[in-house]
Design a protein around this motif. Structure first.
Motif, PDB file in Angstrom:
ATOM      1  N   ARG A 138       0.859  -1.275  -0.058  1.00 32.73           N
ATOM      2  CA  ARG A 138       0.002   0.097   0.011  1.00 32.73           C
ATOM      3  C   ARG A 138       0.946   1.375   0.033  1.00 32.73           C
ATOM      4  N   TRP A 141       2.145   1.686  -3.469  1.00 32.40           N
ATOM      5  CA  TRP A 141       1.055   2.264  -4.380  1.00 32.40           C
ATOM      6  C   TRP A 141       0.826   3.835  -3.970  1.00 32.40           C
ATOM      7  N   ARG A 142       0.797   4.376  -2.792  1.00 36.29           N
ATOM      8  CA  ARG A 142       0.884   5.693  -2.393  1.00 36.29           C
ATOM      9  C   ARG A 142       1.759   6.423  -2.888  1.00 36.29           C
ATOM     10  N   LYS A 144       3.589   5.558  -5.832  1.00 39.73           N
ATOM     11  CA  LYS A 144       2.875   5.760  -6.959  1.00 39.73           C
ATOM     12  C   LYS A 144       2.014   7.012  -7.338  1.00 39.73           C
ATOM     13  N   GLU A 145       1.055   6.804  -6.390  1.00 40.35           N
ATOM     14  CA  GLU A 145      -0.010   7.851  -6.540  1.00 40.35           C
ATOM     15  C   GLU A 145       0.469   9.331  -6.453  1.00 40.35           C
ATOM     16  N   ALA A 146       1.509   9.419  -5.676  1.00 41.32           N
ATOM     17  CA  ALA A 146       2.159  10.889  -5.311  1.00 41.32           C
ATOM     18  C   ALA A 146       3.045  11.263  -6.550  1.00 41.32           C
ATOM     19  N   GLY A 147       3.124  10.305  -7.717  1.00 45.46           N
ATOM     20  CA  GLY A 147       3.924  10.720  -8.702  1.00 45.46           C
ATOM     21  C   GLY A 147       5.326  10.239  -8.864  1.00 45.46           C
ATOM     22  N   ASP A 152       8.200  -1.376 -12.454  1.00 47.98           N
ATOM     23  CA  ASP A 152       6.932  -2.019 -12.308  1.00 47.98           C
ATOM     24  C   ASP A 152       7.051  -3.271 -11.519  1.00 47.98           C
TER      25      ASP A 152
END
Length: 183
Positions: A138, A141-142, A144-147, A152
């Motif tokens: 998690r 993924w956060r 990645k969500e933060a740019g 991968d």
């Protein structure tokens, strides 16, 4: 050289290749959680003293997690500096965990219902490792969500690793022995 630099007293830490970031940033949370997972796998391994069928597999996970932490500790703008061998180590680790999952699923009875962790110390430890793996996933993924950027293979490996740890915990609960391939 001392482990104590005092540079982190201001709430920042150095990433690999020198960039300084807040200790609370998503990247630090991600690689910190991966480090925690490796430490907990070490605790689980220590119970065996090398004398259990799971020991070799758990031993092979930790170098991959160390490589993953090293990759996650690289700022997005420095990703090109990561040696390709480190990413290849992650890919090789993913292939091995995928093989192990197939081997375990072939040996275990069909899954019918969830159980509560704690049937024995081994399965309880593995369930904790599994939940730490999910938390690390998690955090990644956060990030990645933060740019933030990273290869991968990291998210694929973490997703598969938590499944593998769940299967190992189930083996511990059911007292099932499996000889896992090591290559």
């Amino acid at each position: 050289m001392s482990i104590t630099t005092r540079k982190g007293d201001d709430g920042t830490t150095s990433l690999r290749f020198g960039k300084r970031v807040l200790k609370t940033c998503a990247r630090v949370e991600a690689y910190g959680s991966v480090d925690e997972l490796s430490a907990f796998i070490g605790v689980t391994r220590a119970h065996f003293e090398g004398k259990h069928w799971m020991y070799p597999a758990l031993t092979k996970l930790q170098p991959v997690l160390l490589a993953m932490g090293g990759i996650l500790a690289v700022a997005s703008e420095d990703m090109a500096k990561i040696p390709k061998e480190e990413i290849e180590e992650m890919e090789t680790g993913l292939k091995l965990v995928d093989k192990w999952i197939v081997e375990l699923e072939a040996k275990l009875p069909r899954f019918r219902e969830f159980t509560f962790p704690g049937a024995n110390l081994l399965s309880a430890d593995l369930h904790v490792a599994r939940t730490v793996a999910r938390r690390a996933e998690r955090h990644i993924w956060r990030m990645k969500e933060a740019g933030e950027q990273f290869p991968d293979v990291i998210v694929r490996y973490m997703n598969r690793l938590s499944d593998f740890l769940w299967l190992l915990a189930r083996c511990g609960e059911l007292d099932v022995t499996v000889v896992l391939c090591q290559e």
